[in-house]
Motif scaffolding. Structure first.
Motif, PDB file in Angstrom:
ATOM      1  N   ALA A 127     -59.817 -35.617  -8.167  1.00  0.00           N
ATOM      2  CA  ALA A 127     -59.170 -36.144  -6.935  1.00  0.00           C
ATOM      3  C   ALA A 127     -59.494 -35.671  -5.631  1.00  0.00           C
ATOM      4  CB  ALA A 127     -57.730 -36.241  -7.323  1.00  0.00           C
ATOM      5  N   ASN A 154     -63.179 -36.244  -4.640  1.00  0.00           N
ATOM      6  CA  ASN A 154     -63.121 -37.740  -4.384  1.00  0.00           C
ATOM      7  C   ASN A 154     -62.718 -37.932  -2.888  1.00  0.00           C
ATOM      8  OD1 ASN A 154     -64.146 -38.578  -6.682  1.00  0.00           O
ATOM      9  ND2 ASN A 154     -62.455 -38.922  -7.606  1.00  0.00           N
ATOM     10  N   SER A 155     -61.339 -37.345  -2.363  1.00  0.00           N
ATOM     11  CA  SER A 155     -60.929 -37.384  -1.246  1.00  0.00           C
ATOM     12  C   SER A 155     -61.870 -36.879  -0.220  1.00  0.00           C
ATOM     13  CB  SER A 155     -59.591 -36.549  -1.039  1.00  0.00           C
ATOM     14  OG  SER A 155     -58.609 -37.157  -2.078  1.00  0.00           O
ATOM     15  N   LEU A 162     -64.674 -39.335   0.111  1.00  0.00           N
ATOM     16  CA  LEU A 162     -64.307 -40.515   0.858  1.00  0.00           C
ATOM     17  C   LEU A 162     -64.232 -40.101   2.262  1.00  0.00           C
ATOM     18  CD1 LEU A 162     -63.048 -43.236   0.993  1.00  0.00           C
ATOM     19  CD2 LEU A 162     -61.115 -42.272   0.077  1.00  0.00           C
ATOM     20  N   THR A 193     -57.947 -48.631  -4.421  1.00  0.00           N
ATOM     21  CA  THR A 193     -58.661 -48.053  -5.168  1.00  0.00           C
ATOM     22  C   THR A 193     -58.431 -48.811  -6.517  1.00  0.00           C
ATOM     23  OG1 THR A 193     -58.928 -45.510  -6.128  1.00  0.00           O
ATOM     24  CG2 THR A 193     -56.543 -46.710  -6.269  1.00  0.00           C
ATOM     25  N   THR A 213     -60.957 -44.394 -10.083  1.00  0.00           N
ATOM     26  CA  THR A 213     -61.045 -43.619  -8.810  1.00  0.00           C
ATOM     27  C   THR A 213     -59.729 -43.345  -8.545  1.00  0.00           C
ATOM     28  OG1 THR A 213     -63.088 -45.049  -8.518  1.00  0.00           O
ATOM     29  CG2 THR A 213     -61.945 -43.603  -6.763  1.00  0.00           C
ATOM     30  N   ASN A 214     -59.417 -41.866  -8.161  1.00  0.00           N
ATOM     31  CA  ASN A 214     -58.188 -41.337  -7.715  1.00  0.00           C
ATOM     32  C   ASN A 214     -58.458 -40.460  -6.453  1.00  0.00           C
ATOM     33  OD1 ASN A 214     -55.523 -41.122  -7.833  1.00  0.00           O
ATOM     34  ND2 ASN A 214     -55.370 -39.803  -9.423  1.00  0.00           N
ATOM     35  N   THR A 215     -57.715 -40.414  -5.643  1.00  0.00           N
ATOM     36  CA  THR A 215     -57.625 -39.322  -4.285  1.00  0.00           C
ATOM     37  C   THR A 215     -56.510 -38.279  -4.577  1.00  0.00           C
ATOM     38  OG1 THR A 215     -56.273 -40.770  -3.028  1.00  0.00           O
ATOM     39  CG2 THR A 215     -58.699 -41.032  -2.967  1.00  0.00           C
ATOM     40  N   SER A 250     -54.891 -46.430   0.106  1.00  0.00           N
ATOM     41  CA  SER A 250     -55.711 -46.101  -0.885  1.00  0.00           C
ATOM     42  C   SER A 250     -55.110 -46.671  -2.154  1.00  0.00           C
ATOM     43  CB  SER A 250     -55.675 -44.580  -1.106  1.00  0.00           C
ATOM     44  OG  SER A 250     -56.258 -43.801  -0.023  1.00  0.00           O
TER      45      SER A 250
END
Length: 259
Positions: A60, A63-64, A67, A208, A212-214, A204
């Motif tokens: 996560a 991913n953040s 992003l 999302t 897909t996770n932030t 988000s």
């Protein structure tokens, strides 16, 4: 005649600092607590070890970062181009267009998130990193646009006109004169957009996909089970990273002044 000095301003400042930083201090302290309860049971680093072993949080986090970097760079490009293009134009609908460009930062995030959800569903775009990048880029553009627009308004137009009179093309004038002068505004707007992207939860959540996770969404899902020292450890590490970045920026500025 001596004036009576009051300590009310100092007391107000101290109270304000306590209200601002006491919750943060509590989070940092209890990230080293040996117990899951908010009762001190001894010093430990176990929660940081568990945090480093948690694959979901690591994924996560990256991913953040991905992003935030992609969306802030894209927003910086679009916002800068838009601000530069609008700065050299004069027409009746200019004010209306500029107001429309700043709408994403004025609309409540819950409404903006639902709008993205409906829009991406209508276009049948698969939810995931693509939809997240599109959504974050859209609401980050105004931060760069406003910064660059304000910087351009303070520039002396005679500098660019002199370059054109000396034979420079508009493209060379932009890259050699305008861009270096607005670079600080672009950088500050990009950093603000990066921070807003890293911090976002509501938009988000709607943009999302299941795979897909932030990091903010991961923390939010973990909070549903209650606050744990592992979450405190995440907050402490992020707080430390912010302090480190601020300290480095201050050091760079200090060296520039003394150098």
């Amino acid at each position: 005649m001596r004036k009576n000095r009051t300590i009310l301003p100092e007391m107000y400042l101290v109270l304000l600092l306590i209200l601002l930083y006491l919750p943060i201090i509590v989070v940092v302290v209890y990230s080293f607590n040996d117990s899951k309860l908010f009762q001190w049971s001894g010093f430990t680093l176990d929660w940081y070890r568990e945090l480093l072993d948690n694959k979901n949080i690591q994924q996560a986090f990256w991913n953040s970062i991905e992003l935030a970097v992609i969306s802030s760079v894209m927003a910086a490009t679009l916002g800068t181009v838009g601000a530069v293009a609008m700065a050299g134009r004069h027409f009746k609908a200019k004010g209306l267009i500029e107001n429309v460009a700043t709408i994403p930062i004025m609309i409540p995030e819950i409404i903006l998130g639902m709008a993205y959800l409906a829009f991406f569903t209508l276009l049948k775009i698969p939810f995931g990193m693509i939809t997240l990048v599109l959504a974050h880029t859209t609401f980050c553009v105004p931060y760069i646009y406003i910064n660059v627009k304000a910087r351009l308004a303070g520039l002396d137009p005679s500098i660019g006109e002199a370059a054109l009179d000396l034979g420079a093309s508009r493209r060379r004038m932009f890259f050699d004169i305008t861009l270096p002068m607005i670079a600080p505004a672009i950088a500050s707007g990009t950093m603000l957009a990066f921070a807003m992207s890293m911090d976002d939860v509501v938009i988000s959540f709607f943009a999302t996909g299941a795979e897909t996770n932030t990091l903010p969404l991961q923390i939010y899902s973990m909070l549903k089970m209650g606050v744990t020292p592992e979450i405190n450890a995440i907050c402490t590490l992020m707080l430390g990273a912010v302090f480190l970045i601020v300290a480095l920026s201050r050091l760079v500025r200090l060296r520039r002044r003394t150098g």
